[in-house]
Design a protein around this motif. Sequence first.
Motif, short mmCIF file in Angstrom:
data_model
loop_
_atom_site.label_atom_id
_atom_site.label_comp_id
_atom_site.label_asym_id
_atom_site.label_seq_id
_atom_site.Cartn_x
_atom_site.Cartn_y
_atom_site.Cartn_z
N PHE A 153 29.15 46.30 28.17
CA PHE A 153 29.18 45.89 29.56
C PHE A 153 28.81 47.08 30.44
O PHE A 153 29.13 48.23 30.12
N LYS A 154 28.18 46.80 31.56
CA LYS A 154 27.82 47.86 32.49
C LYS A 154 29.03 48.24 33.31
O LYS A 154 29.29 47.69 34.38
N THR A 155 29.80 49.20 32.79
CA THR A 155 30.99 49.69 33.46
C THR A 155 30.82 51.16 33.78
O THR A 155 29.88 51.83 33.30
N GLU A 156 31.76 51.68 34.56
CA GLU A 156 31.72 53.10 34.91
C GLU A 156 31.80 53.98 33.67
O GLU A 156 31.11 54.99 33.55
N MET A 157 32.66 53.59 32.70
CA MET A 157 32.82 54.38 31.49
C MET A 157 31.54 54.42 30.67
O MET A 157 31.28 55.38 29.93
N ASN A 158 30.69 53.39 30.81
CA ASN A 158 29.45 53.32 30.03
C ASN A 158 28.21 53.74 30.82
O ASN A 158 27.09 53.52 30.37
N THR A 159 28.41 54.36 31.97
CA THR A 159 27.27 54.71 32.83
C THR A 159 26.20 55.51 32.09
O THR A 159 25.00 55.22 32.17
N ALA A 160 26.64 56.52 31.34
CA ALA A 160 25.67 57.38 30.64
C ALA A 160 24.87 56.58 29.62
O ALA A 160 23.71 56.94 29.33
N LEU A 161 25.47 55.52 29.09
CA LEU A 161 24.78 54.72 28.08
C LEU A 161 23.73 53.80 28.70
O LEU A 161 22.58 53.77 28.25
N TRP A 162 24.13 53.03 29.72
CA TRP A 162 23.15 52.08 30.26
C TRP A 162 22.07 52.74 31.11
O TRP A 162 21.02 52.15 31.37
N GLN A 163 22.31 54.01 31.50
CA GLN A 163 21.27 54.74 32.21
C GLN A 163 20.33 55.48 31.27
O GLN A 163 19.32 56.02 31.70
N ASP A 164 20.66 55.47 29.98
CA ASP A 164 19.80 56.09 28.96
C ASP A 164 18.79 55.04 28.49
O ASP A 164 19.17 54.05 27.87
N PRO A 165 17.50 55.22 28.78
CA PRO A 165 16.50 54.20 28.44
C PRO A 165 16.50 53.83 26.96
O PRO A 165 16.36 52.65 26.61
N THR A 166 16.67 54.82 26.09
CA THR A 166 16.66 54.54 24.65
C THR A 166 17.86 53.70 24.25
O THR A 166 17.73 52.71 23.51
N PHE A 167 19.04 54.06 24.72
CA PHE A 167 20.24 53.31 24.36
C PHE A 167 20.21 51.93 25.01
O PHE A 167 20.60 50.93 24.38
N ASN A 168 19.75 51.86 26.23
CA ASN A 168 19.65 50.58 26.91
C ASN A 168 18.75 49.62 26.13
O ASN A 168 19.08 48.44 25.94
N GLU A 169 17.63 50.13 25.64
CA GLU A 169 16.71 49.30 24.85
C GLU A 169 17.38 48.84 23.56
O GLU A 169 17.22 47.69 23.13
N TRP A 170 18.15 49.75 22.92
CA TRP A 170 18.84 49.38 21.68
C TRP A 170 19.83 48.24 21.92
O TRP A 170 19.89 47.29 21.15
N VAL A 171 20.62 48.35 22.99
CA VAL A 171 21.60 47.30 23.29
C VAL A 171 20.90 45.97 23.52
O VAL A 171 21.31 44.93 22.99
N GLU A 172 19.83 45.98 24.29
CA GLU A 172 19.14 44.74 24.60
C GLU A 172 18.52 44.10 23.36
O GLU A 172 18.48 42.88 23.22
N LYS A 173 18.04 44.93 22.43
CA LYS A 173 17.47 44.40 21.19
C LYS A 173 18.56 43.96 20.21
O LYS A 173 18.40 42.97 19.49
N ARG A 174 19.67 44.70 20.18
CA ARG A 174 20.75 44.43 19.22
C ARG A 174 21.59 43.22 19.60
O ARG A 174 22.18 42.56 18.74
N THR A 175 21.65 42.89 20.88
CA THR A 175 22.46 41.79 21.37
C THR A 175 21.64 40.51 21.42
O THR A 175 20.59 40.48 22.07
#
Length: 256
Positions: free
Chosen positions: A193-215
């Motif tokens: 989920f896009k939360t404050e604790m996960n900010t660094a993750l969803w703002q990382d293009p590589t990780f963001n792409e992984w989440v979108e492909k994995r989900t």
Amino acid sequence: MQATIFDIRDKLALVTGSSRGLGNALARGLAESGAHVVLHGRDLAGVQEEARAIAQETGARVEAVSFDVTDASATRDAIEALMAEHGVPDILVNNAGLQRRAPFNEYATDDWDALVATNLSSLFYVSRTLTPAMSERGSGKIVNIGSVQSKLARETIAPYSATKGGVVLLTQGMAADLARFNIQVNCISPGYFKTEMNTALWQDPTFNEWVEKRTPAKRWGHVDELVGTLVYLCSDASNFVSGQNIFVDGGMTSVV
């Protein structure tokens, strides 16, 4: 089936770690559903400010409390004071949590201790303090917040996964002990989920792409998408549901 079985109006709900982030969204969702909500956090001024904002926006009664959930004595004293003033909560949401990332063989002892204290021990302290009064009354709803990481591991967060796995097993153990008192204990495990604790993750293009492909849903979750499951578990609709871990993860844990 009647819509009233999902009614939580005027139920007293304590949500730990709710001054911001995911916990705040959960507390706000309960307030929007008519519950009398108690926000919690370490910064009393910040919690009070957020309580006023939610009350103004939702029209619900919203209180503010501040105590350190990792301190067993402070937790006991604060919850006893809360019950003396407002009564025994009908609903407890154990949401307080912490994340610190590092490779397992480089993980600091202090960080391990902090994660266990915040993510697991706090749940025990708060619940242990509240459940005798819930048991005496003969009713209660407890919802523990787990994580997709209670089932799936990932690099740099082994201790976090361990604590969230512990949350799930503690949920089951609590259900085994407390169901006889008409207390239902369940767990909600969010995916990404896009939360404050996960900010660094969803703002990382590589990780963001992984989440979108994995989900399977091909996106991150929105925090308000957790509210429906929470309201269900806090209402009479779930009176024969206990010890369950419900993944709200867009299908992530269902696929390889």
